[in-house]
Design a protein around this motif. Structure first.
Motif, mmCIF file in Angstrom:
data_model
loop_
_atom_site.group_PDB
_atom_site.id
_atom_site.type_symbol
_atom_site.label_atom_id
_atom_site.label_comp_id
_atom_site.label_asym_id
_atom_site.label_seq_id
_atom_site.Cartn_x
_atom_site.Cartn_y
_atom_site.Cartn_z
ATOM 1 N N LYS A 129 0.846 -1.191 0.000
ATOM 2 C CA LYS A 129 0.000 0.000 0.000
ATOM 3 C C LYS A 129 0.886 1.247 0.000
ATOM 4 C CE LYS A 129 -3.979 -1.961 2.431
ATOM 5 N NZ LYS A 129 -4.816 -1.869 3.646
ATOM 6 N N PRO A 130 0.516 2.278 -0.760
ATOM 7 C CA PRO A 130 1.300 3.515 -0.748
ATOM 8 C C PRO A 130 1.168 4.231 0.592
ATOM 9 C CG PRO A 130 -0.712 3.794 -2.029
ATOM 10 C CD PRO A 130 -0.619 2.338 -1.686
ATOM 11 N N ALA A 131 2.266 4.771 1.074
ATOM 12 C CA ALA A 131 2.250 5.499 2.342
ATOM 13 C C ALA A 131 1.441 6.781 2.175
ATOM 14 C CB ALA A 131 3.672 5.821 2.772
ATOM 15 N N PRO A 132 0.716 7.181 3.231
ATOM 16 C CA PRO A 132 -0.070 8.419 3.124
ATOM 17 C C PRO A 132 0.847 9.626 2.927
ATOM 18 C CG PRO A 132 0.015 7.633 5.408
ATOM 19 C CD PRO A 132 0.588 6.546 4.552
ATOM 20 N N VAL A 133 0.388 10.556 2.108
ATOM 21 C CA VAL A 133 1.156 11.762 1.808
ATOM 22 C C VAL A 133 0.920 12.781 2.918
ATOM 23 C CG1 VAL A 133 1.549 13.610 0.143
ATOM 24 C CG2 VAL A 133 0.979 11.307 -0.655
ATOM 25 N N LEU A 134 2.006 13.158 3.581
ATOM 26 C CA LEU A 134 1.916 14.138 4.666
ATOM 27 C C LEU A 134 2.148 15.533 4.105
ATOM 28 C CD1 LEU A 134 3.930 12.251 7.428
ATOM 29 C CD2 LEU A 134 1.466 12.267 7.038
ATOM 30 N N LYS A 135 1.221 16.448 4.432
ATOM 31 C CA LYS A 135 1.303 17.820 3.932
ATOM 32 C C LYS A 135 1.246 18.812 5.096
ATOM 33 C CE LYS A 135 -0.931 16.773 -0.493
ATOM 34 N NZ LYS A 135 -2.031 17.123 -1.415
ATOM 35 N N SER A 136 1.665 20.035 4.801
ATOM 36 C CA SER A 136 1.656 21.099 5.818
ATOM 37 C C SER A 136 1.263 22.420 5.174
ATOM 38 C CB SER A 136 3.039 21.254 6.467
ATOM 39 O OG SER A 136 3.430 20.066 7.123
ATOM 40 N N ASN A 137 0.629 23.273 5.981
ATOM 41 C CA ASN A 137 0.335 24.648 5.589
ATOM 42 C C ASN A 137 1.382 25.553 6.237
ATOM 43 O OD1 ASN A 137 -1.904 24.366 3.942
ATOM 44 N ND2 ASN A 137 -3.325 24.344 5.676
ATOM 45 N N LYS A 181 5.640 48.010 3.961
ATOM 46 C CA LYS A 181 4.775 46.841 4.106
ATOM 47 C C LYS A 181 5.560 45.571 3.748
ATOM 48 C CE LYS A 181 0.516 49.355 2.997
ATOM 49 N NZ LYS A 181 -0.665 49.420 2.096
ATOM 50 N N LYS A 182 5.091 44.482 4.303
ATOM 51 C CA LYS A 182 5.694 43.165 3.994
ATOM 52 C C LYS A 182 4.640 42.280 3.328
ATOM 53 C CE LYS A 182 4.745 41.351 8.628
ATOM 54 N NZ LYS A 182 5.312 40.772 9.865
ATOM 55 N N LEU A 183 5.133 41.283 2.604
ATOM 56 C CA LEU A 183 4.253 40.369 1.864
ATOM 57 C C LEU A 183 4.089 39.074 2.687
ATOM 58 C CD1 LEU A 183 2.719 39.623 -0.762
ATOM 59 C CD2 LEU A 183 4.879 38.715 -1.630
ATOM 60 N N ARG A 184 2.849 38.795 3.020
ATOM 61 C CA ARG A 184 2.549 37.543 3.760
ATOM 62 C C ARG A 184 1.868 36.575 2.781
ATOM 63 N NH1 ARG A 184 0.083 38.018 9.635
ATOM 64 N NH2 ARG A 184 2.274 38.571 9.939
ATOM 65 N N MET A 185 2.476 35.415 2.618
ATOM 66 C CA MET A 185 1.981 34.423 1.672
ATOM 67 C C MET A 185 1.813 33.063 2.368
ATOM 68 S SD MET A 185 4.162 35.274 -1.796
ATOM 69 C CE MET A 185 3.105 34.208 -2.759
ATOM 70 N N SER A 186 0.746 32.365 1.941
ATOM 71 C CA SER A 186 0.503 31.010 2.451
ATOM 72 C C SER A 186 0.888 29.991 1.381
ATOM 73 C CB SER A 186 -0.965 30.824 2.837
ATOM 74 O OG SER A 186 -1.793 30.930 1.689
ATOM 75 N N THR A 187 1.358 28.847 1.845
ATOM 76 C CA THR A 187 1.756 27.775 0.924
ATOM 77 C C THR A 187 1.262 26.438 1.463
ATOM 78 O OG1 THR A 187 3.855 27.370 2.047
ATOM 79 C CG2 THR A 187 3.844 29.023 0.279
ATOM 80 N N VAL A 216 5.927 32.298 9.726
ATOM 81 C CA VAL A 216 4.921 32.749 10.701
ATOM 82 C C VAL A 216 4.257 31.546 11.376
ATOM 83 C CG1 VAL A 216 2.800 34.068 11.015
ATOM 84 C CG2 VAL A 216 4.548 34.826 9.374
ATOM 85 N N SER A 217 3.901 30.535 10.583
ATOM 86 C CA SER A 217 3.240 29.332 11.148
ATOM 87 C C SER A 217 3.540 28.126 10.266
ATOM 88 C CB SER A 217 1.724 29.548 11.265
ATOM 89 O OG SER A 217 1.151 29.727 9.981
ATOM 90 N N HIS A 218 3.477 26.964 10.903
ATOM 91 C CA HIS A 218 3.708 25.702 10.195
ATOM 92 C C HIS A 218 2.776 24.658 10.805
ATOM 93 C CE1 HIS A 218 6.649 22.193 9.130
ATOM 94 N NE2 HIS A 218 5.541 22.188 8.387
ATOM 95 N N ASN A 219 1.721 24.295 10.091
ATOM 96 C CA ASN A 219 0.690 23.368 10.615
ATOM 97 C C ASN A 219 0.555 22.166 9.710
ATOM 98 O OD1 ASN A 219 -0.031 25.186 12.739
ATOM 99 N ND2 ASN A 219 -1.190 26.407 11.239
#
Length: 221
Positions: A129-137, A181-187, A216-219
């Motif tokens: 079985k393929p391992a589940p793909v772990l992702k983060s915001n 000003k600064k640029l805040r981006m989500s990925t 700023v954050s890593h979830n």
């Protein structure tokens, strides 16, 4: 003299009478002793006969003491069966009987064998079985050099960074101070494919626009 002869006669008579009495007494005593002996012999004979009868009754009929039993002749060794010639087909065993259960296998051994086979099959299925793909915001703050930096061009340059497992999200401008000003981006990143330090280095290489990059954050998703 006459008196002496009388006394002598009387003495003879008295002596003979004494002898007869003594003989009678001895005879009577002898007969009594013989009777006692005969009685004793009869009693002993009766006791011996009773003991012999009791001994005979204690031994089962038809059995004889071990000493009297004749020794059994030693049994001759069993003749070995003649070895039959094996057919030529027996020389070629291709092991086609995999489904047959091992000979002499107990019920407990069979259960253990089946459990081990099932465990091995489950382990193989998990590996397939393929391992589940772990992702983060991940949310990043990208700071420009000064208020003269074109933030729209800076965002365009940042979005131009392409990495396997990296997907850019929303963005907005956040006031820092003094009109800057600064640029805040989500990925959204795939953890096994994208390293945050590599992503920071790639953004930091945009030296014409970018002064620094902060996470700023890593979830985890």
């Amino acid at each position: 003299c006459v008196s002496c002869g009388s006394f002598a006669e009387i003495g003879k008579q008295w002596y003979h009478r004494r002898v007869r009495v003594s003989s009678g007494i001895n005879a009577e005593y002898g007969e009594t002793s013989n009777a006692s002996l005969r009685k004793l012999v009869e009693d002993l004979t009766n006791q011996i006969e009773r003991l012999e009868a009791k001994a005979k009754s204690a031994v089962p009929s038809g059995s004889a003491p071990d000493a009297a039993a004749p020794a059994k002749p030693a049994s001759a060794p069993a003749a070995k069966p003649a070895k039959t010639e094996e057919s030529d087909d027996d020389d070629f065993d291709f092991g086609d009987s995999d489904d047959e259960e091992p000979k002499g296998e107990t019920e407990m051994q069979k259960m253990k064998r089946l459990a081990a086979e099932k465990k091995a099959a489950d382990a193989a299925a998990k590996k397939s079985k393929p391992a589940p793909v772990l992702k983060s915001n991940v949310v990043l703050d990208i700071k420009p050099w000064d208020d003269e930096t074109d933030l729209a061009e800076m965002e365009k340059a940042v979005r131009g960074i392409v990495m396997e497992g990296l997907k850019w999200g929303d963005s907005k401008l956040v006031e820092i101070g003094f009109g800057i000003k600064k640029l805040r981006m989500s990925t959204c990143i795939v953890d096994e494919l994208v390293g945050l330090y590599d992503l920071e280095d790639n953004i930091q290489e945009l030296e014409d626009f970018v002064q620094s990059v902060d996470i700023v954050s890593h979830n985890k998703i």
